[in-house]
Write an enzyme that holds these catalytic residues in place. Sequence first.
Site, PDB file in Angstrom:
ATOM      1  N   PHE A   1       0.815  -1.224   0.000  1.00  0.00           N
ATOM      2  CA  PHE A   1       0.000   0.000   0.000  1.00  0.00           C
ATOM      3  C   PHE A   1       0.836   1.256   0.000  1.00  0.00           C
ATOM      4  O   PHE A   1       0.374   2.333  -0.393  1.00  0.00           O
ATOM      5  CB  PHE A   1      -0.958  -0.015   1.201  1.00  0.00           C
ATOM      6  CG  PHE A   1      -0.357   0.436   2.506  1.00  0.00           C
ATOM      7  CD1 PHE A   1      -0.572   1.727   2.981  1.00  0.00           C
ATOM      8  CD2 PHE A   1       0.393  -0.430   3.282  1.00  0.00           C
ATOM      9  CE1 PHE A   1      -0.032   2.141   4.192  1.00  0.00           C
ATOM     10  CE2 PHE A   1       0.924  -0.030   4.492  1.00  0.00           C
ATOM     11  CZ  PHE A   1       0.717   1.264   4.953  1.00  0.00           C
ATOM     12  N   LYS A   2       2.095   1.141   0.419  1.00  0.00           N
ATOM     13  CA  LYS A   2       2.967   2.316   0.458  1.00  0.00           C
ATOM     14  C   LYS A   2       3.208   2.902  -0.930  1.00  0.00           C
ATOM     15  O   LYS A   2       3.642   4.050  -1.061  1.00  0.00           O
ATOM     16  CB  LYS A   2       4.308   1.950   1.091  1.00  0.00           C
ATOM     17  CG  LYS A   2       4.211   1.302   2.472  1.00  0.00           C
ATOM     18  CD  LYS A   2       3.773   2.265   3.533  1.00  0.00           C
ATOM     19  CE  LYS A   2       3.663   1.599   4.899  1.00  0.00           C
ATOM     20  NZ  LYS A   2       4.929   1.279   5.521  1.00  0.00           N
ATOM     21  N   ASP A   3       2.921   2.124  -1.993  1.00  0.00           N
ATOM     22  CA  ASP A   3       3.127   2.634  -3.348  1.00  0.00           C
ATOM     23  C   ASP A   3       2.270   3.872  -3.627  1.00  0.00           C
ATOM     24  O   ASP A   3       2.689   4.757  -4.373  1.00  0.00           O
ATOM     25  CB  ASP A   3       2.803   1.556  -4.386  1.00  0.00           C
ATOM     26  CG  ASP A   3       3.879   0.488  -4.476  1.00  0.00           C
ATOM     27  OD1 ASP A   3       5.062   0.833  -4.348  1.00  0.00           O
ATOM     28  OD2 ASP A   3       3.532  -0.689  -4.670  1.00  0.00           O
TER      29      ASP A   3
END
Length: 440
Positions: free
Chosen positions: A111-113
């Site tokens: 999800f950090k993308d």
Amino acid sequence: MSKTETIAFISTRGKTPSVSFLEAMERGLAPDGGLFMPDRWPHLSDSLWKNIHGKSLQEIGLQLSRTFIPEVAARELQPLVEDALSFEAPLVHLHDNRYILELFHGPTLAFKDFGARFMARMMSYQARRKGEQMVILVATSGDTGSAVGQAFEGVEGVDVCLLYPSGKVSKLQEQQLTTIGGNVTALEVDGTFDDCQKMVKEAFLDEELREDITLSSANSINIARLLPQMFYYASALAQIEDNRPVHFCVPSGNFGNLTAGMMAGKTGMPAGQFVAGTNVNDVVPAFLEKGNFVPKSSRTTISSAMDVGNPSNLERIRALYPEMATLKQHLWAASFDDGRTRDAIREVYSDYDYLLDPHTAVGYLAARQYKDERKEDRAPVIILSTAHPAKFGDIIEPVIGHSVAMPDRLAASLDQEKKSIGMEAEYQALEVFLREHYGS
């Protein structure tokens, strides 16, 4: 908020003049040691939330970006947002009223993308606008490092230093963040994630260093990471057919992901309860139960990205809801150990043919406990799935009894040479490194 009012950003500690979004992004941490937050919350019920069904992630991202970044013209924002959000966040029905929001379809399968790619494009925009070279400091417990590193790889005007705790991230995560090279340097710290985070914060408060080097952060202390994380909460609502307010359940470590949801709630997003699932690093559940916050040294678990004993974004959450009684109306939290996490992975795979990574499994457990305690509550629960299960094959495979298929882009990183620089868990070591490599 009237159309003539412009959102500015202020410190959670109230001792710093307000700044623009771009200034808040560049500083990362406010000069008084606080975290930047909007100085007001726009009411978007009519313009966004009441008409959210069917909107694309990119449409949502542009609308929220224009709201919170008024200093950048829409014609310049649009290509930045569309380039950053070049993948989707599909909502999957798991069973009954439980849904999984899959946030792992980006380049590094985490999800950090979302935050990293958005920030990279905004940072590059700011560096070009100012004609300066920036140095981004990032403390990572796993996925943040690879997401930020790959998002900033080759970006003009920006160098990146990734601080990660030696021996406390998965082999695959380490390979992802140490094999980028170029303008991205991995610093392998002999300590914990909390040590890495402390070192980064000390660098931002070192005014002499900042006079010599333009520093910024890509951790969730940076408001530019949280803004794009608001986008996918809205995207989840755009995909669900149920018109009732939904509960959001978030696997939580540093609590940036959950804070972004609460920020969206302040603009009128029709959310019920925010449910936080933590591992045995349970400082936030303990805080909600006892009323006083006591940070602890982090403990190592199989959900390593959540091994945080002093979550930075709790400061933002407390700024959003200063009164404990009000906070508890919006936030519920529970913690689970590794044994129960493994049981959840096994159970969901067996019962629903769906594979959870260890972090999402903690979220699943929290959602189940919350609903079990409130059997009359029929509202849907959306569980945010934070990473692709293949990133944790060494943990999952013994649980389910067979191998986990690995996407090609993950497998490729295992064949590359690790490049890292060892460092003691002391700020002085980081300061010396930064001055030697980036100082004037």
